[in-house]
Motif scaffolding. Structure first.
Motif, mmCIF file in Angstrom:
data_model
loop_
_atom_site.group_PDB
_atom_site.id
_atom_site.type_symbol
_atom_site.label_atom_id
_atom_site.label_comp_id
_atom_site.label_asym_id
_atom_site.label_seq_id
_atom_site.Cartn_x
_atom_site.Cartn_y
_atom_site.Cartn_z
ATOM 1 N N LEU A 1 27.826 5.700 -10.859
ATOM 2 C CA LEU A 1 27.742 7.104 -10.460
ATOM 3 C C LEU A 1 26.784 7.285 -9.286
ATOM 4 C CD1 LEU A 1 28.733 9.942 -11.057
ATOM 5 C CD2 LEU A 1 26.881 10.162 -12.705
ATOM 6 N N ARG A 2 25.599 6.650 -9.362
ATOM 7 C CA ARG A 2 24.647 6.715 -8.238
ATOM 8 C C ARG A 2 25.281 6.171 -6.967
ATOM 9 N NH1 ARG A 2 20.816 5.349 -11.939
ATOM 10 N NH2 ARG A 2 20.989 3.140 -11.463
ATOM 11 N N LYS B 1 26.508 -0.607 -14.783
ATOM 12 C CA LYS B 1 26.604 0.399 -15.850
ATOM 13 C C LYS B 1 27.149 1.699 -15.259
ATOM 14 C CE LYS B 1 24.041 -2.253 -18.676
ATOM 15 N NZ LYS B 1 23.841 -3.388 -17.834
ATOM 16 N N GLY B 2 27.561 2.594 -16.111
ATOM 17 C CA GLY B 2 28.106 3.868 -15.653
ATOM 18 C C GLY B 2 27.151 4.631 -14.738
ATOM 19 N N ALA B 3 25.873 4.649 -15.094
ATOM 20 C CA ALA B 3 24.885 5.369 -14.276
ATOM 21 C C ALA B 3 24.730 4.711 -12.903
ATOM 22 C CB ALA B 3 23.540 5.405 -14.990
ATOM 23 N N ASP B 4 24.779 3.367 -12.849
ATOM 24 C CA ASP B 4 24.693 2.654 -11.565
ATOM 25 C C ASP B 4 25.874 3.023 -10.678
ATOM 26 O OD1 ASP B 4 22.435 1.214 -12.468
ATOM 27 O OD2 ASP B 4 23.730 -0.306 -13.384
ATOM 28 N N GLN C 1 27.948 8.603 -5.513
ATOM 29 C CA GLN C 1 27.303 9.790 -4.972
ATOM 30 C C GLN C 1 26.669 9.509 -3.617
ATOM 31 O OE1 GLN C 1 24.778 10.844 -8.266
ATOM 32 N NE2 GLN C 1 26.261 12.315 -9.072
#
Length: 92
Positions: free
Chosen positions: A86-87, A81-84, A90
């Protein structure tokens, strides 16, 4: 918009030093998936699982690589997913 992004990429790309480049890729698999095709002698029935996909979970692998090799990798349950993502970037 797409043409503008492509122009930006191709105008900036020559200025990026190879030592600064990081390549990120993602792939996935279903551990419970059996073969879709097989081989059997002519006249014999192919013996295979009743269904090609017998359930189970999906696993995704994301990895980042530079000139020195793999910098970081992550195995994620399910799709990325997008949040995965992004993490992951980073943390790289």
């Amino acid at each position: 918009m797409r043409v503008a992004r492509q122009f930006f990429f191709w105008s900036v790309q020559p200025t990026v030093a190879a030592k600064d480049a990081i390549f990120i890729d993602e792939t996935g698999c279903h551990p419970g998936m059996g073969p879709l095709r097989g081989w059997a002698p002519v006249g014999d029935r192919l013996l295979a699982p009743e269904s090609a996909y017998s359930g189970g979970r999906r696993l995704s692998l994301v990895a980042a690589m530079d000139l020195h090799g793999i910098r970081r990798h992550a195995i994620i349950d399910g799709g990325v997913k997008g949040a995965d993502f992004l993490r992951f970037i980073q943390a790289v």
